[in-house]
Structures are given as C-alpha cells and as structure tokens.
Motif scaffolding. Structure first.
Motif, PDB file in Angstrom:
ATOM      1  N   GLU A 194      66.461  97.925  48.588  1.00 21.00           N
ATOM      2  CA  GLU A 194      67.423  97.224  49.428  1.00 21.00           C
ATOM      3  C   GLU A 194      68.848  97.449  48.934  1.00 21.00           C
ATOM      4  O   GLU A 194      69.759  97.704  49.734  1.00 21.00           O
ATOM      5  N   ILE A 195      69.045  97.355  47.639  1.00 23.53           N
ATOM      6  CA  ILE A 195      70.387  97.512  47.076  1.00 23.53           C
ATOM      7  C   ILE A 195      70.893  98.939  47.259  1.00 23.53           C
ATOM      8  O   ILE A 195      72.041  99.157  47.647  1.00 23.53           O
ATOM      9  N   VAL A 196      70.030  99.912  47.011  1.00 23.58           N
ATOM     10  CA  VAL A 196      70.430 101.318  47.167  1.00 23.58           C
ATOM     11  C   VAL A 196      70.783 101.611  48.618  1.00 23.58           C
ATOM     12  O   VAL A 196      71.808 102.239  48.911  1.00 23.58           O
ATOM     13  N   PHE A 197      69.969 101.127  49.542  1.00 20.23           N
ATOM     14  CA  PHE A 197      70.251 101.363  50.948  1.00 20.23           C
ATOM     15  C   PHE A 197      71.510 100.621  51.399  1.00 20.23           C
ATOM     16  O   PHE A 197      72.291 101.139  52.201  1.00 20.23           O
ATOM     17  N   ALA A 198      71.727  99.402  50.903  1.00 21.27           N
ATOM     18  CA  ALA A 198      72.942  98.667  51.255  1.00 21.27           C
ATOM     19  C   ALA A 198      74.182  99.380  50.720  1.00 21.27           C
ATOM     20  O   ALA A 198      75.206  99.451  51.411  1.00 21.27           O
ATOM     21  N   LEU A 199      74.100  99.917  49.512  1.00 21.24           N
ATOM     22  CA  LEU A 199      75.227 100.682  48.975  1.00 21.24           C
ATOM     23  C   LEU A 199      75.499 101.920  49.815  1.00 21.24           C
ATOM     24  O   LEU A 199      76.664 102.281  50.043  1.00 21.24           O
ATOM     25  N   GLY A 244      80.733  97.389  60.120  1.00 20.18           N
ATOM     26  CA  GLY A 244      80.259  97.059  58.773  1.00 20.18           C
ATOM     27  C   GLY A 244      79.020  96.199  58.802  1.00 20.18           C
ATOM     28  O   GLY A 244      78.057  96.435  58.054  1.00 20.18           O
ATOM     29  N   THR A 245      79.008  95.193  59.671  1.00 18.88           N
ATOM     30  CA  THR A 245      77.834  94.331  59.780  1.00 18.88           C
ATOM     31  C   THR A 245      76.622  95.132  60.231  1.00 18.88           C
ATOM     32  O   THR A 245      75.528  94.998  59.667  1.00 18.88           O
ATOM     33  N   GLU A 246      76.810  95.960  61.240  1.00 21.36           N
ATOM     34  CA  GLU A 246      75.686  96.744  61.749  1.00 21.36           C
ATOM     35  C   GLU A 246      75.183  97.746  60.715  1.00 21.36           C
ATOM     36  O   GLU A 246      73.974  97.863  60.495  1.00 21.36           O
ATOM     37  N   LEU A 247      76.090  98.454  60.092  1.00 21.68           N
ATOM     38  CA  LEU A 247      75.694  99.507  59.167  1.00 21.68           C
ATOM     39  C   LEU A 247      75.034  98.947  57.910  1.00 21.68           C
ATOM     40  O   LEU A 247      73.966  99.413  57.505  1.00 21.68           O
ATOM     41  N   PHE A 254      77.502 100.767  52.684  1.00 21.11           N
ATOM     42  CA  PHE A 254      78.909 100.559  52.333  1.00 21.11           C
ATOM     43  C   PHE A 254      79.655 101.887  52.217  1.00 21.11           C
ATOM     44  O   PHE A 254      80.814 101.986  52.606  1.00 21.11           O
ATOM     45  N   VAL A 255      78.990 102.894  51.689  1.00 16.81           N
ATOM     46  CA  VAL A 255      79.614 104.225  51.600  1.00 16.81           C
ATOM     47  C   VAL A 255      79.875 104.772  52.999  1.00 16.81           C
ATOM     48  O   VAL A 255      80.946 105.312  53.281  1.00 16.81           O
TER      49      VAL A 255
END
Length: 76
Positions: free
Chosen positions: A51-56, A22-25, A59-60
């Motif tokens: 940044e938010i779109v890529f972080a989401l 999770g941290t890496e991804l 998470f997916v």
C-alpha cells in the motif's frame, strides 16, 4: 525587479486540479496495493508495504502531473 502579480484564476484552477487528481491518483494507487495484498493473501505487514509503495507511486505521478499543469497554466 518587479514580479508579475499572481493570476488567481490559474492558481485556483491548479489547486482544484491538484485536489481532484491527487485524490483519485493516490486513492487508486493505495487501493491497488490493498487489493494485491488481499488477492495474494499476503501477511498484513507485507500488504501495508505494498500500500505504501503504491501510494508513493501515486504521489510521484501527481508531482509529474502538477509540474506539467503549472507549465501550461502559469501562476504568474
């Protein structure tokens, strides 16, 4: 109906994998959004959206990874 007890070894393995992957991804995804915003010299607000779109997306990806991991390492 009695349920099987928790397998603590599998549970601890899954928690450790979730933290590591999770941290890496998520961090890599977030950094990719930041890098693209800087590379294209976008407005800071647009860069934050990237940044938010890529972080989401990270998470997916973590969700699907953990779903597969739980399937192969059952907790019960």
């Amino acid at each position: 109906m009695s349920e099987k007890p928790l397998n603590l070894v599998h549970l601890s393995t899954l928690v450790a994998v979730a933290i590591l992957v999770g941290t890496e991804l998520v961090a890599t995804s977030w950094a990719a959004g930041w890098a693209l915003g800087g590379l294209f010299q976008l407005d800071p607000a647009v860069s934050r959206i990237f940044e938010i779109v890529f972080a989401l997306a990270g998470f997916v990806g973590l969700y699907f990874f953990m779903r597969t991991a739980v399937r192969h390492e059952p907790i019960r």
